[in-house]
Write a protein that holds these residues in place. Sequence first.
Motif, PDB file in Angstrom:
ATOM      1  N   TYR A 237      16.185 -51.828 -53.504  1.00 21.05           N
ATOM      2  CA  TYR A 237      14.817 -51.396 -53.788  1.00 21.05           C
ATOM      3  C   TYR A 237      13.863 -52.586 -53.802  1.00 21.05           C
ATOM      4  O   TYR A 237      12.708 -52.466 -53.385  1.00 21.05           O
ATOM      5  CB  TYR A 237      14.739 -50.636 -55.108  1.00 21.05           C
ATOM      6  CG  TYR A 237      14.981 -49.162 -54.946  1.00 21.05           C
ATOM      7  CD1 TYR A 237      14.048 -48.358 -54.300  1.00 21.05           C
ATOM      8  CD2 TYR A 237      16.139 -48.574 -55.420  1.00 21.05           C
ATOM      9  CE1 TYR A 237      14.265 -47.006 -54.133  1.00 21.05           C
ATOM     10  CE2 TYR A 237      16.371 -47.228 -55.264  1.00 21.05           C
ATOM     11  CZ  TYR A 237      15.433 -46.446 -54.618  1.00 21.05           C
ATOM     12  OH  TYR A 237      15.653 -45.112 -54.444  1.00 21.05           O
TER      13      TYR A 237
ATOM     14  N   ARG B   9      13.062 -53.327 -50.255  1.00 17.02           N
ATOM     15  CA  ARG B   9      12.175 -52.299 -49.696  1.00 17.02           C
ATOM     16  C   ARG B   9      10.734 -52.503 -50.134  1.00 17.02           C
ATOM     17  O   ARG B   9       9.820 -52.493 -49.313  1.00 17.02           O
ATOM     18  CB  ARG B   9      12.649 -50.912 -50.112  1.00 17.02           C
ATOM     19  CG  ARG B   9      11.725 -49.818 -49.635  1.00 17.02           C
ATOM     20  CD  ARG B   9      12.206 -48.459 -50.022  1.00 17.02           C
ATOM     21  NE  ARG B   9      11.243 -47.442 -49.613  1.00 17.02           N
ATOM     22  CZ  ARG B   9      11.485 -46.147 -49.639  1.00 17.02           C
ATOM     23  NH1 ARG B   9      12.650 -45.711 -50.059  1.00 17.02           N
ATOM     24  NH2 ARG B   9      10.571 -45.303 -49.266  1.00 17.02           N
ATOM     25  N   TYR B  10      10.516 -52.663 -51.431  1.00 16.70           N
ATOM     26  CA  TYR B  10       9.150 -52.697 -51.935  1.00 16.70           C
ATOM     27  C   TYR B  10       8.512 -54.084 -51.904  1.00 16.70           C
ATOM     28  O   TYR B  10       7.293 -54.188 -51.889  1.00 16.70           O
ATOM     29  CB  TYR B  10       9.090 -52.127 -53.350  1.00 16.70           C
ATOM     30  CG  TYR B  10       9.324 -50.638 -53.351  1.00 16.70           C
ATOM     31  CD1 TYR B  10       8.465 -49.782 -52.687  1.00 16.70           C
ATOM     32  CD2 TYR B  10      10.425 -50.088 -53.989  1.00 16.70           C
ATOM     33  CE1 TYR B  10       8.677 -48.416 -52.658  1.00 16.70           C
ATOM     34  CE2 TYR B  10      10.653 -48.725 -53.983  1.00 16.70           C
ATOM     35  CZ  TYR B  10       9.775 -47.891 -53.310  1.00 16.70           C
ATOM     36  OH  TYR B  10       9.999 -46.549 -53.278  1.00 16.70           O
TER      37      TYR B  10
ATOM     38  N   GLU C 282       7.508 -53.001 -47.529  1.00 15.12           N
ATOM     39  CA  GLU C 282       6.290 -52.227 -47.750  1.00 15.12           C
ATOM     40  C   GLU C 282       5.150 -53.008 -48.383  1.00 15.12           C
ATOM     41  O   GLU C 282       4.068 -52.460 -48.566  1.00 15.12           O
ATOM     42  CB  GLU C 282       6.613 -51.008 -48.628  1.00 15.12           C
ATOM     43  CG  GLU C 282       7.474 -49.994 -47.933  1.00 15.12           C
ATOM     44  CD  GLU C 282       7.694 -48.743 -48.760  1.00 15.12           C
ATOM     45  OE1 GLU C 282       7.069 -48.613 -49.831  1.00 15.12           O
ATOM     46  OE2 GLU C 282       8.492 -47.912 -48.327  1.00 15.12           O
TER      47      GLU C 282
END
Length: 117
Positions: free
Chosen positions: A22, A25-26, A30
């Motif tokens: 995670y 990902r963040y 992103e």
Amino acid sequence: MPRALPAALTLMFLALWLSASYGVRYQLMEAGQWVGLCAGPGDHWQCQVRALLGLTIHFQVLAWSGIGLALVAQFAAGRAGWWLAVLALVFAIPALVLYTASIAVFAVVLAGLRLVR
């Protein structure tokens, strides 16, 4: 060594691996700062890692690796099958987080079934 210790250590490792996935990902895929920085010319190693990870996601390498290892783990006997199932989870958990959940969910289920068998 108590019998539950390897299972507890495996669960703790997989929880840390999930949180690291995670984080990638963040914080890398992103985050707006990387989108803007990597859109322009420049040689940042973070942009190269991001591009390579994007190709890995696009071609579903993590998900298919996880499902392949989980299938092999179903037929492997003893500790080898158990370790293959853990390795399948190492590939499948980031695949779940990084946009290939439709395939990776089957790898997680198969590897989880092998771990509890």
